[in-house]
Design a protein around this motif. Structure first.
Motif: not given
Ligand SMILES: *Cc1c(COP(=O)(O)O)cnc(C)c1O
Length: 491
Positions: A158-161, A180-183, A474-476, A483-491
């Protein structure tokens, strides 16, 4: 073995340092002893083989066969042309072109090997979880990391810019990445806010535990990871070997280097090369208008709480220069307790070093900066004088080198680390060259073609046809929402 810059961990293997990215309780991994290497022993070797020699003593837990495969990326055509990192003669100095990799910026030099270093490290460290790579980027790391990690089994990235803080080409490069594994996430904030938010995530026990349940662990592809910094040491040896071969430096004579600096990874790599025994004279640190390091070298006060400027050299728009901690660790005589105090969270990135450490810093590095007008003027003047086109980052380095020359008259052969292809920042380069506003050549994509027409230089393959590739928006997120975004993506 590896130890923490903050005196809170030691005796760690290379595979552990690379897997963890940073010290879990705060601090960065550094080698406990810096190996030495005789540059004469590297004469006549290929880049790949020089890489093998430089990396081996730092990675004792990697087998020769494994490492040999990893460095093959420097010989298999991933980097353009017969020489992956040419030292080009310009005037009476050299330009080390570090941008012949797939994304046209120097980040490829390390990010084309980091995924393999990490994969092997995980195995050696007995971890069989999948790994989640989090990257904060000021523009170039993002794409280089996405290219390195895309479609890697057992790895997610996951890349944040910073939204609006990267060039249109950089943004487009990131959003057109396949895999498929990139965000990709655009964060509503500047790079420092991005980087700080990502560092907070690394420190979050709660999220770590939630991911652990999904068999996922964190790592970092930013230059805080030792596996990112290490491959960068190689090209300073390579620069020296070429300088000797070209007759620019007498064997054993000194060579200066100028490094356009942001997070201090590239410069720290030059420092390690010098420590390994490479005859480097002055290391010259070049900053843009975000000149926090220049002030530090003048005063001993690191003051990151100041205005942040968005400039035409966005990859250097950094006020919290992460790898500077590694530098200060060495300059303070490896005083981990002292680093812990300076980097205490309560100081919020502001501290003052003692006079002895400051003197050590000043004796090792010369620091200067260039504002945007000077940068554009340098692009134009250098082209007129040498027919050589600098990107805005390298132009900052060029200007600081000129200032250094007038201040010191040091005639030592000097190499400027060129960190990006000018095509990556075509519009701004054209503004420098032509002194015109953007409207005269149209949008950013037309600027690439126009720059090619004006200079006769070829557009790097990785930047061709970017505007026609399908993009995944990109997601924003707000910095606090990551943190919440990552939780949504991966947990
Ligand atoms: C990343 C980057 C820099 C800064 O390098 P650091 O290792 O962070 O100091 C300079 N120029 C370009 C083009 C970059 O991409």
């Amino acid at each position: 073995m590896y130890e923490s810059t903050r005196g809170n961990l030691s005796g760690q293997r290379a595979s552990q340092a690379i897997t963890l990215g940073m010290v879990p309780s705060g601090g960065l991994f550094v080698p406990s002893t810096v190996p030495t290497l005789n540059w004469q022993d590297l004469q006549g070797l290929t880049y790949r083989d020089v890489a093998m020699r430089v990396l081996t003593p730092y990675l004792p837990d990697f087998s020769e066969a494994v490492l040999s495969k990893i460095v093959n990326v420097y010989a298999d055509g991933t980097f353009d042309g017969p020489n992956p990192v040419p030292l080009v003669s310009v005037g009476n100095f050299g330009v080390l072109e570090l941008w012949h990799g797939p994304t046209a910026a120097f980040k490829d030099m390390a990010l084309q090997v980091l995924p393999d270093l990490l994969k092997v490290s995980l195995k050696l460290f007995n971890r069989d979880e999948d790994v989640l790579i989090l990257v904060a980027t000021s523009g170039d790391t993002g794409k280089a990391a996405l290219e390195g990690f895309k479609n890697r089994e057992g790895m997610h990235i996951v890349v944040f810019y910073p939204e609006g803080g990267v060039s249109p080409v950089q943004e487009r490069q990131m959003t057109t990445t396949e895999g498929a594994n990139t965000h990709v996430v655009a964060v509503n904030g500047n790079f420092d806010e991005c980087q700080t938010a990502v560092k907070r995530i690394f420190a979050s026990k709660a999220l770590k535990e939630q991911l652990q349940e999904k068999d996922l662990i964190f790592s970092s592809a930013n230059s805080i990871n030792w596996g990112r910094l290490l491959p960068q040491i190689v090209y300073y040896f390579w620069a020296y070997l070429q300088a000797v071969e070209q007759g620019k430096v007498t064997p054993g004579g000194k060579m200066n280097v100028v490094v356009p600096t942001g997070n201090f990874g590239n410069l720290q790599a030059a420092y390690y090369a010098k420590r390994m025994g490479l005859p480097i004279g002055r290391i010259i640190c070049a900053s843009n208008k975000n000149n926090v390091l220049v002030d530090f070298f003048a005063t001993g006060v690191y003051q990151s709480q100041r205005d942040f400027f968005q400039t035409i050299s966005p990859s250097m728009d950094i006020l919290i220069s992460s790898n500077f901690e590694r530098f200060l660790y060495e300059m303070s005589g490896r005083n981990g307790d002292q680093i812990q105090i300076w980097y205490d969270a309560n100081n919020q990135g502001t501290f003052t070093v003692d006079p002895v450490t400051l003197k050590q810093c000043q004796d090792t590095v010369y620091a200067g900066w260039a504002d945007e007008e000077e940068t554009l003027e340098t692009i134009s003047r250098s082209y007129k004088t040498y027919q050589y086109v600098f990107d805005p980052h390298t132009a900052v380095a060029m200007k600081v080198y000129e200032d250094y020359l007038s201040a010191t008259n040091d005639q030592t052969f000097t190499v400027i680390a060129s960190t990006a292809s000018p095509f990556k920042f075509a519009s701004n380069v054209l503004i420098g060259l032509e002194g015109k506003k953007q409207e005269s050549w149209g949008d950013e994509w037309k600027a690439l073609d126009y720059l090619s027409q004006v200079t006769g230089w070829k557009i790097p393959i990785g930047l061709q046809g970017l505007d026609k590739k399908p993009a995944k928006p990109a997601d924003t997120s707000e910095p606090e929402g990551i943190m919440e975004l990552l939780q949504k993506m991966f947990t």
